[in-house]
Every structure is written in structure tokens, then in C-alpha cells.
Design an enzyme around this catalytic site. Sequence first.
Site, PDB file in Angstrom:
ATOM      1  N   SER A  39       0.686  -1.088   0.159  1.00  0.00           N
ATOM      2  CA  SER A  39      -0.175   0.221   0.337  1.00  0.00           C
ATOM      3  C   SER A  39       1.486   1.045  -0.725  1.00  0.00           C
ATOM      4  O   SER A  39       2.232   1.348   0.086  1.00  0.00           O
ATOM      5  CB  SER A  39      -1.102  -0.055   0.989  1.00  0.00           C
ATOM      6  OG  SER A  39      -0.389   0.419   2.575  1.00  0.00           O
ATOM      7  N   ASP A  44      -1.151  -1.571  -3.911  1.00  0.00           N
ATOM      8  CA  ASP A  44      -2.434  -2.054  -3.692  1.00  0.00           C
ATOM      9  C   ASP A  44      -2.938  -0.423  -3.179  1.00  0.00           C
ATOM     10  O   ASP A  44      -2.293   0.169  -2.692  1.00  0.00           O
ATOM     11  CB  ASP A  44      -2.027  -2.919  -2.374  1.00  0.00           C
ATOM     12  CG  ASP A  44      -3.936  -2.480  -1.373  1.00  0.00           C
ATOM     13  OD1 ASP A  44      -4.793  -2.923  -2.356  1.00  0.00           O
ATOM     14  OD2 ASP A  44      -4.345  -2.952  -0.355  1.00  0.00           O
ATOM     15  N   HIS A  45      -4.322   0.183  -3.727  1.00  0.00           N
ATOM     16  CA  HIS A  45      -4.841   1.533  -3.671  1.00  0.00           C
ATOM     17  C   HIS A  45      -4.160   2.018  -4.132  1.00  0.00           C
ATOM     18  O   HIS A  45      -4.204   3.504  -3.441  1.00  0.00           O
ATOM     19  CB  HIS A  45      -5.583   1.779  -2.138  1.00  0.00           C
ATOM     20  CG  HIS A  45      -6.564   0.581  -1.732  1.00  0.00           C
ATOM     21  ND1 HIS A  45      -7.879   0.348  -1.909  1.00  0.00           N
ATOM     22  CD2 HIS A  45      -6.104  -0.507  -1.709  1.00  0.00           C
ATOM     23  CE1 HIS A  45      -8.345   0.053  -1.886  1.00  0.00           C
ATOM     24  NE2 HIS A  45      -7.628  -1.176  -1.191  1.00  0.00           N
ATOM     25  N   GLY A  47     -10.442  -3.845   7.181  1.00  0.00           N
ATOM     26  CA  GLY A  47     -10.175  -3.732   8.521  1.00  0.00           C
ATOM     27  C   GLY A  47     -11.038  -5.463   9.100  1.00  0.00           C
ATOM     28  O   GLY A  47     -10.930  -6.473   9.184  1.00  0.00           O
ATOM     29  N   SER A  82     -10.564 -10.538   4.510  1.00  0.00           N
ATOM     30  CA  SER A  82     -10.282 -11.177   5.529  1.00  0.00           C
ATOM     31  C   SER A  82     -10.941 -11.685   5.904  1.00  0.00           C
ATOM     32  O   SER A  82     -12.698 -11.213   6.683  1.00  0.00           O
ATOM     33  CB  SER A  82      -9.343 -10.367   6.289  1.00  0.00           C
ATOM     34  OG  SER A  82      -7.542 -10.245   6.398  1.00  0.00           O
ATOM     35  N   ASN A 136      -7.770 -10.628  -1.585  1.00  0.00           N
ATOM     36  CA  ASN A 136      -7.018  -9.373  -0.657  1.00  0.00           C
ATOM     37  C   ASN A 136      -7.249  -9.965   0.815  1.00  0.00           C
ATOM     38  O   ASN A 136      -8.167  -9.684   1.622  1.00  0.00           O
ATOM     39  CB  ASN A 136      -6.888  -7.854  -1.087  1.00  0.00           C
ATOM     40  CG  ASN A 136      -6.855  -7.460  -2.524  1.00  0.00           C
ATOM     41  OD1 ASN A 136      -6.880  -8.048  -3.136  1.00  0.00           O
ATOM     42  ND2 ASN A 136      -6.606  -6.101  -2.581  1.00  0.00           N
TER      43      ASN A 136
END
Length: 333
Positions: free
Chosen positions: A57, A95-96, A192, A237, A277
Site C-alpha cells: 500500500s 494496493d490502492h 479492517g 480477511s 485481498n
Amino acid sequence: MKVSFKELGLVNTRAMFAKAVKGGYAIPAFNFNNMEQLQAIIQAAAETKSPVILQVSKGARNYANQTLLRYMAQGAVEYAKELGWKKPQIVLHLDHGDSYELCKSCVDFGFSSVMIDASSLPYEENVKLTRKVVNYAHKRDVTVEAELGVLAGVEDEVSSAVSHYTKPEEVIDFVKKTKCDSLAISIGTSHGAYKFTPEQCTRDENGKLVPPPLAFDVLKAIEKKLPGFPIVLHGSSSVPQEYVDMCNQYGGKLPNAIGIPEEQLRKAAKSAVCKINIDSDSRLAMTAAVRRHLAENPGHFDPRQYLKPAREEMKKMYIHKIINVLGSNGKAR
Ligand code: G3H
Ligand code: 13P
Ligand code: ZN
């Protein structure tokens, strides 16, 4: 100094995604910020012969240093070979990415894939910025992930209070105009370790929180519009309860942390979703193992003493995801 990802032994996502969509499995995209995470990812991928995406990131790039990251990725390829993986398939992915300049800089620094996340901008601006990044990246054979729809959740650099599912009626026009190589969509995942509030969940017979299911109808509608096109799921996640409990048992405070059930991810991996991811699960595994080790060994102060079990715990978790959730084992022999 500019460098092509090919000189580092990395690959882009094109062939990898085409194979995954056809084969009904997904490629793991694991975030990393430090050596122990990288070692665990490479060991897990090499042992299972799974293609793997190393994700960095903007925050991770600032944390680790861009020059160091380039050599870490190059070192990861060599390390994989040393572990007996003859033809490692390793992607280094931004990422992002939030600007053209950041994406360009990553392409120039040896990344083989970049994400331009302009999903918070109005549609036409998202198209314009994504197209600009694609123009630069494709000239260097670097693949580009774009995003349509907004994920809820708060991370250091990625935040939004509410989510908006991707609108299936927009995807054909978006992909045609931007020429992106893959598309991240919003179907109910979020970033998160706190993906849902207890109020959004129901409880099973044991009192365990059960989150609302992902919007598979939206995913299906998108697949119908873009047959065979690579789809990406962020915020995937599963927030394993054992790690949350371990953190809490050894001095942590993670009340009501909750993720995406693995059966749902397994189902998604069998569809056009070909990149999943995972970052928070690695953070949880590492923190849980470090907390336990230090609580049980209060005299230890050599970081290797607590980072070694942390690395082992992450590796175990990565192997579990590869084999039991994504199904990418044996796909990069
Ligand atoms: O999606 C965001 C990733 O988990 C990276 O998080 O910006 O805190 O490195 P970060
Ligand atoms: P998690 O926070 O669910 O691990 O999501 C990570 C992610 O989407 C990275 O882009
Ligand atoms: Zn993400």
C-alpha cells in the site's frame, strides 16, 4: 533509476488471472510491510506452488522505503527459487494507488501491477484517471486494477463510512473506456478487522455473531455483463476468532472484531473473482503470536525470539488460505 519488473524476475497478472478465471480459483494477494511477512508469504507460496501477489500500500511503501521494497521483491524471487520453486510466479502490486504520480512511480520502480483506486471520485473522473494510468502502465506491460463501487471500513490510508455496491450497469462501459485489466468490486466486504457492527449481524445457536452474506446476486450480474473478466475482492480477511481470542487473552483489546466467513470466500473464488485481498488476518496472526510469546516469556527481548513464532503463525495462516479458501495450490509449478 528506472527498472522493469521483468529484470527483477516478477510477472504481471495477465496470464495468471486468465488461468484462474478458467480454473475456478483465486490468486492470494497478501499485503506486506516487513521482512517476516515477506518470508512467510514466500515460504507458503513456494511450499504450495501457488502463484502469489505481494501487495504494497502507499502506507507500506512509506514505511518500508521504495528502494528497499524493490530489492525485497527481487530477493523474494531468488529466495523462492532457493526453496525449490523452479518457476516462481510472483507479482509486485501497488494496493490502492490514489494518484497517477504514485502509480507511475511504482511502475518505474519495478512493480509489475498497480491499482488505481479512483472509486471515491465521480464516475467520469474515475474513468479518466484510470485510463491515464492504463496508458502509462500498458506501454511497460504492467497490468492495472481499477475499482468501481465503494467499500466501507477504515484503514490507515483507505477509509469510507458507508459502502455502495458496484452497479452492474456501469461495468461494461467502464472496462471498455479504461481498458483496465481487472476490476475490484463492492459486494459487501470491507477493510479492517471490524467489518460489521454486532447490530448488522445475527447470532447462531452458540451465540456467535454471523455477518450478513455477500451480495452474490450483484457478483453474478457483473459476471454476466463481463464474461471471463477478472474480478477482485478487497477486504477479504476472515478475522479468525482464534487470533482475536489470543490477542485478547494476552493483553489486547479487540472487542467484536468480525470478518468475512471463509465459506463465502471459497464460493467467490470459484467464480470470476480471481484475486482475493488479505491483510488484516496477517496483522492478527502476527500480533497474536507476539503477544502470546512475550506474555509467556517476559524475559525475552531479542526480536528474533518473538518474530520467529509470529512468522510461523503467518505462514500457517497463508497456507490455510491458499489450500482451503482460494484453491490456488499447485497452480504455479
Ligand atoms: O486495503 C488496505 C490495506 O489493508 C493496506 O492498509 O494502508 O494500512 O497499509 P494500509
Ligand atoms: P482486509 O483488511 O480484509 O485484510 O483487506 C485487505 C485489502 O483489501 C487490501 O487491499
Ligand atoms: Zn483493499
